[in-house]
Structures are given as structure tokens and as C-alpha cells.
Design a protein around this motif. Structure first.
Motif, PDB file in Angstrom:
ATOM      1  N   ALA A 161     -90.778 -29.651  11.921  1.00  0.00           N
ATOM      2  CA  ALA A 161     -90.773 -28.611  12.599  1.00  0.00           C
ATOM      3  C   ALA A 161     -89.491 -28.726  13.532  1.00  0.00           C
ATOM      4  O   ALA A 161     -88.692 -27.798  13.938  1.00  0.00           O
ATOM      5  CB  ALA A 161     -91.865 -28.123  13.546  1.00  0.00           C
ATOM      6  N   GLY A 162     -89.250 -30.089  14.326  1.00  0.00           N
ATOM      7  CA  GLY A 162     -88.105 -30.210  14.934  1.00  0.00           C
ATOM      8  C   GLY A 162     -86.638 -30.445  14.042  1.00  0.00           C
ATOM      9  O   GLY A 162     -85.722 -29.667  14.549  1.00  0.00           O
ATOM     10  N   MET A 163     -86.758 -30.618  12.923  1.00  0.00           N
ATOM     11  CA  MET A 163     -85.506 -30.527  11.946  1.00  0.00           C
ATOM     12  C   MET A 163     -84.978 -29.213  11.929  1.00  0.00           C
ATOM     13  O   MET A 163     -84.005 -28.893  11.667  1.00  0.00           O
ATOM     14  CB  MET A 163     -86.195 -31.221  10.777  1.00  0.00           C
ATOM     15  CG  MET A 163     -86.120 -32.909  10.604  1.00  0.00           C
ATOM     16  SD  MET A 163     -86.322 -33.265   8.924  1.00  0.00           S
ATOM     17  CE  MET A 163     -87.641 -34.391   9.091  1.00  0.00           C
ATOM     18  N   LEU A 164     -86.469 -28.405  11.608  1.00  0.00           N
ATOM     19  CA  LEU A 164     -85.725 -27.046  11.319  1.00  0.00           C
ATOM     20  C   LEU A 164     -85.891 -26.005  12.241  1.00  0.00           C
ATOM     21  O   LEU A 164     -86.097 -24.863  12.293  1.00  0.00           O
ATOM     22  CB  LEU A 164     -86.879 -26.627  10.223  1.00  0.00           C
ATOM     23  CG  LEU A 164     -86.669 -27.214   8.593  1.00  0.00           C
ATOM     24  CD1 LEU A 164     -87.950 -26.756   8.012  1.00  0.00           C
ATOM     25  CD2 LEU A 164     -85.336 -26.951   8.098  1.00  0.00           C
TER      26      LEU A 164
ATOM     27  N   ILE B  32     -89.461 -21.880   6.634  1.00  0.00           N
ATOM     28  CA  ILE B  32     -91.040 -22.309   6.653  1.00  0.00           C
ATOM     29  C   ILE B  32     -91.420 -22.898   5.233  1.00  0.00           C
ATOM     30  O   ILE B  32     -91.756 -24.027   5.107  1.00  0.00           O
ATOM     31  CB  ILE B  32     -91.935 -21.538   6.874  1.00  0.00           C
ATOM     32  CG1 ILE B  32     -92.047 -20.967   8.242  1.00  0.00           C
ATOM     33  CG2 ILE B  32     -93.408 -21.782   6.831  1.00  0.00           C
ATOM     34  CD1 ILE B  32     -92.692 -19.721   8.881  1.00  0.00           C
ATOM     35  N   SER B  33     -90.695 -22.232   4.357  1.00  0.00           N
ATOM     36  CA  SER B  33     -90.822 -22.673   2.914  1.00  0.00           C
ATOM     37  C   SER B  33     -90.102 -24.069   2.617  1.00  0.00           C
ATOM     38  O   SER B  33     -90.592 -24.759   2.082  1.00  0.00           O
ATOM     39  CB  SER B  33     -90.291 -21.621   1.830  1.00  0.00           C
ATOM     40  OG  SER B  33     -90.799 -20.222   1.798  1.00  0.00           O
ATOM     41  N   LEU B  34     -88.998 -23.816   3.245  1.00  0.00           N
ATOM     42  CA  LEU B  34     -88.336 -25.007   3.230  1.00  0.00           C
ATOM     43  C   LEU B  34     -88.786 -26.465   3.617  1.00  0.00           C
ATOM     44  O   LEU B  34     -88.943 -27.466   3.397  1.00  0.00           O
ATOM     45  CB  LEU B  34     -86.992 -24.996   4.036  1.00  0.00           C
ATOM     46  CG  LEU B  34     -85.598 -25.789   3.676  1.00  0.00           C
ATOM     47  CD1 LEU B  34     -85.016 -25.194   2.238  1.00  0.00           C
ATOM     48  CD2 LEU B  34     -84.594 -25.451   4.647  1.00  0.00           C
ATOM     49  N   GLY B  35     -89.594 -26.291   4.907  1.00  0.00           N
ATOM     50  CA  GLY B  35     -90.338 -27.081   5.735  1.00  0.00           C
ATOM     51  C   GLY B  35     -91.587 -27.576   4.732  1.00  0.00           C
ATOM     52  O   GLY B  35     -91.919 -28.922   4.777  1.00  0.00           O
TER      53      GLY B  35
END
Lengths: 362, 271
Positions: A124-127, A148-151
């Protein structure tokens, strides 16, 4: 992370392998090195999504093997392959919060809850999804949903590669740029192996260390963006990459010269050795390498056609014989209808025999 | 406007007219206000019918919705098998209501019907004309047979609208069958299921023809639902005043509950 090898892969959706036109993938041999970012570029229907789905195991290839670090995973189910894949349209579990969405792949694999929390927070931090964690995923915008999909793709640490199937198609252009940069950054930070399917050449060229160009179920060329641009192996690649694409001029070898309608060029250099009698030949040159001839230089007579202003330069159409070539004129735009003597720099002029590169004219 | 008036408003106003007057004959009518409403509301037969009606709708929904979803999940997804299954499934929906009633009236008869004979032969005392439990079982079973296909078809349509990418993503995420149902299929079916619940509630709450044909409301008044009670009141006893008042309230109850469902549906699709 792992090295992925595609070995003698052929695929047909209706099971007929004898008819080449029915094949989604004709014969692919390819190695995806660990930790590199690849773009899989090609027009719609060229087999790039099929290739991706075969790597992730969503589709089982007809023949050939897929190897992860030397291990044959052809018969391994998707969930056992340690592959993450992000799709064209954001896929979310509507009833869950953002946090639960991100945790889902880990929860399904029985990861320890404390570990899950830690990973979810990191991703979540990265994105930049931190403030949204407690929100319901269903109400968010397209860009956040795709993040979110990426996450969900990044949350597992054991993935061999993260596959992207045109993930930025539904994203607004300005957010697209931002997400692309983020992706590139994450790739460099985490050393992920990325395979990124797209039909957008600028996306492919900016994101990837190496670009694989596909057409009609075959790999046309795999190489760095620079190699693809400067020395396309195949006429298709030259046309497909660049805007406008490379100029191609059909020609014939007559004695020591390459003749085409409206002129000829000396046949010299490595290109001369590579051709056999009976092959159909053509010359290829990028629009920016054609230039007005200086006195004494080898030149071809051309008629200027339509001229477009492109902001930093002019793109003009040159008529040589019955062919139209694009040329990039840096500063001055001569009036249309006039003639011009153009020079083909030998080191930038490529010769193709039966659509395959033989060499340049230097 | 004139069309709407003729088709809806004028017939409805006739009922309103009957519900507030005591009429003995042409020219002999007296305005009595809400007396008929009071009488209908105090009728113990109506109370009984209302409770039976609620129970019936509740039972039927509780069986048909999950069963319909289960059937939809088991249907073939594509190809000729899928088309064939849908046609076979839809057959009960194409049969006129009184024919459905007649089929089950014969099918469940203890002496000659297949179902009735089999049940009695294996030792279950089954007789829908004499036993209230048998009568209920027959009517519930009949309704389930008749209407589960509708729920199944709606649920199937909902399932078919889920893009493949969701199933693929679930495989990537390592989700099991149960998780796929719980987190993908069920949420995506929510709006069609709300419609299914709404339709099945309204229809089952107004059911008349089938129980009338099978049991005629009996034994005693065991299967006398609201509409059967209403017809008895209006046609059997010729109490047009209370019957008119009753039918207006009946209409309002269905309108109210449907409105509540509709609001829930709107909320669900908005979020």
C-alpha cells in the motif's frame, strides 16, 4: 524471481496444429531473463495475450514447454506457478475493502496474519494506497482500482514474474504516465521480472529493457528499444515501430547498383553479400536519416508532396517514382511541388531480402 | 391519459367506491366511511390467511432462491448443452397456471397420482385433501417446481455477465471454489437476485390459481391464502364492501413491500 524459458511453443485454440492459419502461436523460442523488464509488443490478435496466459498457466499450450528456472511447469496449475498477472480491466472483489483485496492472494495461501499485515502495508505504501486501505474497493476510480489489481500482483514475495496484459488501457492519459513511472520504479527497486503486453509502442519503448515484437503468432524480433528502432530485423518491425514508420522502397539488384523506379543507389557494403538471386529486395530508411544532398554526393531526384508541421520539425512526403517516402526536415520547409535531390546515407540505409534484414549499404 | 384512466384508474375507483359505501341496490347507497376496512381487518379468517400467506412466501423464497442459484451454477456455461438445458429448464414457465395446478392435482393424488402413490407405498401417510401438512407440501413443491427455473435463469444470466478475467484473477490469487462463489459470483449476482426475490415475493404473495385448483383452500382453511379468502368473500359470500376494502389493503401491502425491495435494489446498484 526466475528465468522463464519458452521452448518450441505452439498453440492452437481449436486443437488443429497442421493448419498454420489456425495457430495462435506458430513456433516460439524465447528466454525471459530474471529481473528484467520486457514488453511484448504487437498488433491486436498477434498472440501476445495467448503467450502471457500460457506463461501464467491460464491457457495450456498445444505443444512445447514452459520452464521456470529449468523446471518444466507446463502441467502445473496457475495457482501453483507463483505467477502474478494484472489484467486489462481492473479486477476487484467488490465486497471487500482495499486492504482485504490486497491480502486476498496471501490469505488464500495460508500466510501468517502478522506477515500479511506487514506485506499489505508495504505494498500500500509503494502504491500510495495507504489512506484508502479501509475503504470499500467498489467505490473507487479506475486508476485506484487498477493500482489495487497491481498491488495484488506485488503482494506475494515468491512470484517468478509479474505479467501485465495491457493494464493501462482504461486509465486516463495523465494518470497513465504516472503509473507507468511508478511501475518502472518498482521494477528497479524490487528487481521484479516484468512482462508487459501492450500494443502501444511508446509504452513498450519507455518501460522495457527489452522489447519482443510479435506478429501473426511469431516473434519478429527481440531486442533493446534502440536495436528495434535502428536496425529492425524485419520489415514488419520497421513499419510498426516509429511514427511514421520506416520508409521501404522496393528495388532490384542490377550489376553493382540497386535500381528502383526513379533512381538507383550503389550496392555496396555488407548488404551486398547477404542477398541471393530471386529474392525480392527493398530498401529501408528512417524518415530522419533522409536529407538533401550536398554537392558531389550520391543523390536521388524526388518531388516534394504534402508537408505537415510537427511542432519541432516538418514531415514532408517525397515522391520517388511511384513511391511516397516520409522525410523529416529539421528547419526549413521548401514549397510543395518543387524537386529535391535527396541523399541516402549508406550507414543508415538498410537492405531487406524477402522482408529480412541483410545489412546496411556502408 | 385517457387510456391510463380506462385501464387503471376507473376500475380502481370502482373498488374504492364499493369500499366506502353500503349498497343495497340501485339508488340505495349509504356512505359509511372506514367501516368495511374495520370489518375486513377484524375478520379472523383474514388474519389466518395473512399469516399463512407470509409463511408461504417465506418458505417458497427460502427454497427457490438458493435452489435456483445452485441450478444456475451447475448449468453448462456454453454450447448446445447450455441451450438445451435452458430450454428444458424453462418448460414449467410456459405452462398456464391452471394447467400447473391440474398437473399437480393429479400427480399428487394418493390413489392414482405417481407422487401420491409412491409416497404412500413407502409408508408416508400422504393425502392433500385431508391432511394440512400434505396439502402444504404439495403446494410448496408445486411452486418450487413451477418457479425455481425463473430464479435459475435470472441467476444464470447474472453469472454469464461476469467477465472471464475475474475467474482468471481468482486462479492467479489462488482462490478456491468457495471463495470464487463468495467473493465473485454472489456479489455479481446481487442485482439479478434482488429482482428474483422481488418477482417471487410479489407472485407468491398473490398466488391464487394453483392452490385453488389443487386444494381449493383446504383442508378446512389450511391453504386458504389471501387471494382465496378475498374471492370467497367477494364471490362466495357476496360481501362486496368488505371485499373491496380488503383488496385495497392487499394492494397497498404489496405496493409497500415492493417499494421497500425497490429501494434496496437502487441502493445496491448505487454502491
Amino acid at each position: 524471481m526466475a528465468q522463464i524459458v519458452i521452448d518450441a511453443l505452439r498453440h492452437s485454440y481449436d486443437g488443429r496444429l497442421d493448419d498454420p492459419d489456425a495457430l495462435a502461436l506458430k513456433q516460439v523460442d524465447l528466454t525471459w531473463e530474471d529481473g528484467r523488464a520486457y514488453a511484448l509488443l504487437g498488433p491486436s490478435g498477434c498472440g501476445k495475450s495467448s503467450m502471457l496466459n500460457i506463461i501464467s498457466g491460464l491457457v495450456r499450450q498445444s505443444t512445447g514447454r514452459v520452464l521456470f528456472d529449468g523446471r518444466d511447469v507446463s502441467d502445473l496449475a496457475t495457482e501453483k506457478r507463483n505467477i502474478a498477472q494484472v489484467f486489462q480491466f481492473p479486477v476487484l472483489y467488490d465486497t471487500m475493502t482495499v486492504e482485504q483485496n490486497l491480502a486476498f492472494p496471501l490469505r488464500n495461501r495460508g500466510t501468517d496474519p502478522a506477515r500479511i499485515r506487514k506485506r499489505v502495508d508495504e505494498v500500500a505504501g509503494m502504491l500510495d494506497l495507504g489512506p484508502l486501505l479501509k475503504k470499500r474497493a467498489a467505490g473507487l476510480g479506475a486508476a485506484e482500482k487498477q493500482k489495487i489489481s497491481l498491488g495484488r500482483g506485488l503482494v506475494r514475495e515468491d512470484v517468478a514474474a509479474v505479467l501485465f496484459d495491457e493494464p493501462l488501457t482504461v486509465i486516463d492519459p495523465h494518470v497513465k504516465f504516472e503509473l507507468r513511472r511508478k511501475l518502472k520504479m518498482l521494477h528497479e527497486e524490487l528487481g521484479l521480472t516484468l512482462i508487459y503486453v501492450t500494443h502501444d509502442q511508446s509504452e513498450a519503448l519507455t518501460l522495457a529493457d527489452e522489447v519482443v515484437v510479435m506478429a501473426e503468432g511469431e516473434v519478429m524480433q527481440a531486442g533493446t528499444p534502440e536495436a528495434l528502432y535502428e536496425r529492425p530485423d524485419h520489415v514488419f518491425v520497421g513499419n510498426f515501430i516509429g511514427s511514421p514508420g520506416m520508409n521501404f522502397l522496393p528495388c532490384k539488384a542490377i550489376g553493382e547498383r540497386l535500381a528502383f523506379r526513379g533512381g538507383s543507389l550503389p550496392l555496396t557494403g555488407r548488404a551486398a553479400a547477404g542477398i541471393a538471386p530471386g529474392q525480392s529486395l527493398c530498401l529501408g530508411i528512417r524518415p530522419q536519416y533522409l536529407r538533401p544532398a550536398r554537392p558531389g554526393e550520391e543523390a536521388v531526384e524526388a518531388v516534394l508532396g504534402e508537408i505537415q508541421h510537427r511542432g519541432d520539425c516538418f514531415m514532408a512526403v517525397l515522391h520517388i517514382g511511384d513511391m511516397a517516402l516520409s522525410v523529416r526536415l529539421p528547419d526549413s520547409a521548401p514549397p510543395p511541388g518543387g524537386t529535391m535531390r535527396v541523399h541516402f546515407p549508406p550507414d543508415r540505409t538498410l537492405l531487406y531480402a524477402d522482408n529480412r534484414l541483410t545489412g546496411d549499404l556502408s | 391519459m385517457a387510456l391510463v384512466a380506462f385501464s387503471a384508474v376507473i376500475p380502481l375507483m370502482t373498488v374504492v367506491n364499493y369500499s366506502v359505501q353500503d349498497i343495497f341496490g340501485p339508488g340505495q347507497r349509504y356512505f359509511i366511511g372506514v367501516d368495511w376496512f374495520r370489518e375486513a381487518l377484524r375478520d379472523p379468517e383474514v388474519h389466518g390467511a395473512f399469516l399463512r400467506q407470509l409463511a408461504f412466501s417465506g418458505i417458497v423464497l427460502a427454497i427457490e432462491i438458493p435452489l435456483g442459484v445452485a441450478v444456475a451454477l451447475l448449468l453448462p456455461k456454453a454450447g448446445w448443452k447450455s441451450s438445451l438445458a435452458i430450454v428444458i429448464l424453462a418448460l414449467p414457465l410456459l405452462i398456464p397456471f391452471n394447467v400447473v395446478g391440474t398437473i399437480w392435482q393429479v400427480y399428487a393424488r394418493p390413489e392414482i397420482g405417481f407422487l401420491g402413490r409412491v409416497l404412500n407405498d413407502i409408508g408416508i401417510d400422504f393425502n392433500y385433501t385431508g391432511d394440512a401438512v400434505s396439502a402444504w407440501a404439495t403446494i410448496v413443491l408445486m411452486d418450487v417446481w413451477h418457479w425455481t427455473p425463473l430464479v435459475a435463469l435470472l441467476a444464470f444470466a447474472g453469472l454469464r455477465s461476469i467477465p472471464d478475467a475475474y475467474y482468471q484473477a481468482a486462479r492467479i490469487d489462488g482462490a478456491g471454489r468457495l471463495a470464487v462463489f463468495r467473493f465473485i459470483e454472489l456479489p455479481k449476482m446481487k442485482s439479478v437476485l434482488t429482482i428474483a426475490v422481488l418477482l417471487r415475493f410479489m407472485d407468491s404473495f398473490m398466488i391464487y390459481t394453483e392452490p385453488f385448483v389443487v386444494t381449493g383452500g383446504g383442508p378446512g382453511s389450511a391453504t386458504t391464502f389471501l387471494s382465496i379468502r378475498l374471492v370467497n368473500m367477494a364471490v362466495g359470500q357476496f360481501d362486496l364492501g368488505p371485499a373491496a376494502a380488503f383488496s385495497l389493503m392487499y394492494f397497498l401491502v404489496i405496493l409497500l413491500i415492493s417499494y421497500v425491495f425497490y429501494t434496496i435494489l437502487q441502493r445496491a446498484s448505487a454502491s
